[in-house]
Scaffold this active site. Structure first.
Site, PDB file in Angstrom:
ATOM      1  N   ASP A  18      -3.237  -9.353  19.295  1.00 32.53           N
ATOM      2  CA  ASP A  18      -2.565 -10.600  18.928  1.00 32.53           C
ATOM      3  C   ASP A  18      -3.471 -11.293  17.911  1.00 32.53           C
ATOM      4  OD1 ASP A  18      -1.650 -13.181  18.737  1.00 32.53           O
ATOM      5  OD2 ASP A  18      -1.606 -13.552  20.901  1.00 32.53           O
ATOM      6  N   TYR A 238     -10.904 -17.862  28.965  1.00 31.88           N
ATOM      7  CA  TYR A 238      -9.530 -17.421  28.697  1.00 31.88           C
ATOM      8  C   TYR A 238      -9.201 -17.534  27.218  1.00 31.88           C
ATOM      9  CZ  TYR A 238      -4.494 -16.967  28.809  1.00 31.88           C
ATOM     10  OH  TYR A 238      -3.201 -16.546  28.591  1.00 31.88           O
ATOM     11  N   LYS A 241      -3.865 -13.332  27.421  1.00 31.61           N
ATOM     12  CA  LYS A 241      -3.801 -12.296  28.447  1.00 31.61           C
ATOM     13  C   LYS A 241      -4.143 -10.941  27.817  1.00 31.61           C
ATOM     14  CE  LYS A 241      -3.073 -12.184  32.827  1.00 31.61           C
ATOM     15  NZ  LYS A 241      -4.065 -12.859  33.674  1.00 31.61           N
TER      16      LYS A 241
HETATM   17  P1  13P Z   1      -0.828 -14.131  24.792  1.00 27.12           P
HETATM   18  O1  13P Z   1      -1.887 -13.462  25.612  1.00 27.12           O
HETATM   19  O2  13P Z   1       0.345 -13.237  24.548  1.00 27.12           O
HETATM   20  O3  13P Z   1      -1.401 -14.678  23.523  1.00 27.12           O
HETATM   21  O4  13P Z   1      -0.252 -15.352  25.623  1.00 27.12           O
HETATM   22  C1  13P Z   1      -1.137 -16.315  26.034  1.00 27.12           C
HETATM   23  C2  13P Z   1      -0.544 -17.457  26.765  1.00 27.12           C
HETATM   24  O5  13P Z   1      -1.334 -18.188  27.358  1.00 27.12           O
HETATM   25  C3  13P Z   1       0.898 -17.723  26.784  1.00 27.12           C
HETATM   26  O6  13P Z   1       1.213 -18.910  27.473  1.00 27.12           O
HETATM   27 MG    MG Z   2      -0.891 -15.221  21.690  1.00 25.33          MG
HETATM   28 MG    MG Z   3       0.306 -11.346  23.630  1.00 25.17          MG
END
Ligand code: 13P
Ligand code: MG
Ligand code: MG
Length: 400
Positions: A18, A238, A241
């Site tokens: 991402d 964090y 994800k």
């Molecule tokens: P991603 O990991 O796809 O960037 O999503 C993160 C997130 O916190 C969505 O609410």
């Molecule tokens: Mg994202």
């Molecule tokens: Mg993602």
């Protein structure tokens, strides 16, 4: 080897990251995808035999074929440069989370451990070589544990385990303990005799993640390679994800492509969703689907390919068929039910897996206000040093 064709080995490498998205964690811009494709195109017939650029939600997936083996520095460097270029476009466009998954600023020879998810395997192509690239968004690497266990181990889901003598010999799983950060802690287990051991590990999707699967009929033949990256272990906080990617070979000595369908149709609850902090169902979606404002429902797409001499035919979009609408609806229904429960467990993740620090900070602040045996922590500490019994409520003593 299964019907060896004597061909030179080919490596299938899928790397996913991402590096920015429009209006939140939704999808990369068309300009980002063009920048990625243009750079990749320059390497067609050179470093790469063939490639495809797709996205699942906000994650761009580079599927590449080449002759350089796994963990090949030039291939990983290309992927890094491509993500950097697409991330720079995202920065210029003011997109959200630009370069989100590029956690290290200097390329150090292997993109693994730098943020992007990597799934790759070197194979000798069979006479017909079908495989899938599974890409998931808004979830964790262990999100594939469920479908892999059911398809590679359970004849109720995969009848090939009974119908094909080769598939019926079972599979060897390599499982990684992703919480162990000092070194790669992994275990090899054999289905079917290790089934309950495998189940005991794979149920814990936040900690034990399938890294690879091999045929037992032909032990050199790899069925699956998966990314096992945990971003928070790299970044220490964090940052999104750990949306996983997997390369899975199908047919003949492996489960058939369609034998994965039943497991995916269960739309299992997985960790992920908004702020990576909830349990929600994994919806099977077409390739290049945006992430929904419906709380960032976890999703998976399956790109089916055939490969000959490294040249790809496909992708065939395996969840595009209208039959999958039924299961997407099921995922939305299950998700709505879970979301209706708000922050109460298991809608929100348990404390250990919670990605955001807010609750932990709040609990820390509340710690002082807790009473134990009728007294606050601070009072107990003071008493401990003076030996005083003051403030102790009758009937609340230890040993009561
Ligand atoms: P991603 O990991 O796809 O960037 O999503 C993160 C997130 O916190 C969505 O609410
Ligand atoms: Mg994202
Ligand atoms: Mg993602």
């Amino acid at each position: 080897m299964a019907g060896s064709t004597g061909r030179a080995p080919v490596t299938i490498t899928a790397i996913k990251a991402d590096v920015g998205s429009i209006a939140g964690h939704t999808q990369p811009s068309a300009e980002m995808l063009s920048a990625a494709s243009e750079l990749m195109e320059q390497q067609r017939g050179k470093l790469l035999i063939d490639f495809r650029v797709t996205h699942t939600g906000d994650d761009i997936c580079l599927t590449m074929t080449h002759r350089h083996g796994i963990e090949a520095e030039p291939v990983h460097r290309l992927a890094y440069d491509v993500f950097l270029a697409a991330g720079s476009v995202a920065e210029r466009q003011g997109l959200y989370g630009a370069k989100q998954d590029l956690l290290k600023s200097e390329f150090s020879g292997n993109i693994q451990g730098m943020g992007p998810g990597v799934a790759e395997m070197e194979i000798v192509e069979r006479a017909a070589e079908p495989f899938m690239v599974l890409t998931a968004d808004k979830t964790e690497p262990g999100a594939f544990n469920h479908v892999l266990y059911l398809t590679f181990c359970d004849p109720m889901y995969c009848s090939g385990l009974l119908l094909s003598p080769d598939v019926g010999k079972g599979f060897t799983f390599t499982v990684v303990d992703v919480n162990h950060t000092e070194a790669e802690r992994e275990i090899t287990l054999h289905a079917p005799e290790d089934l309950y051991n495998l189940a005991a590990l794979l149920r814990d999707t936040g900690r034990f993640v399938v890294k690879s699967i091999h045929s037992r009929a032909y032990p050199n033949e790899q069925a699956a390679a998966l990314s096992t990256t945990r971003l928070k272990h790299i970044a220490g906080r964090y940052v999104g994800k750990d949306d996983p990617v997997a390369v899975v070979r199908t047919q003949k000595i492996f489960p058939a492509t369609e034998e994965f369908g039943l497991a995916f149709s269960r739309v299992p609850f997985v960790a992920g969703d908004c702020r990576g902090s909830h349990n929600m169902p994994l919806a099977p979606v077409p390739i290049n689907t945006d992430s929904s404002i419906f709380y960032c429902l976890p999703m998976v797409s399956a790109a089916g390919y055939s490969v000959r001499d490294g040249i790809l035919t496909g992708p065939m979009d395996l969840f595009k068929n209208p039959v999958w609408e039924v299961f997407r609806e099921e995922a939305v229904r299950k998700g709505a039910e879970m979301r209706g429960q708000g922050f109460f467990n298991p809608a929100m993740l348990g404390m250990e897996e919670l990605e955001y620090g807010g609750i932990m900070e709040r609990l820390k602040a509340l710690d002082e206000r807790f009473v134990l045996d009728g007294r606050r922590n601070g009072e107990r500490a003071r008493e401990g040093s003076t030996g005083s019994q003051a403030g102790r409520k009758p009937g609340h003593g230890r040993g009561r």
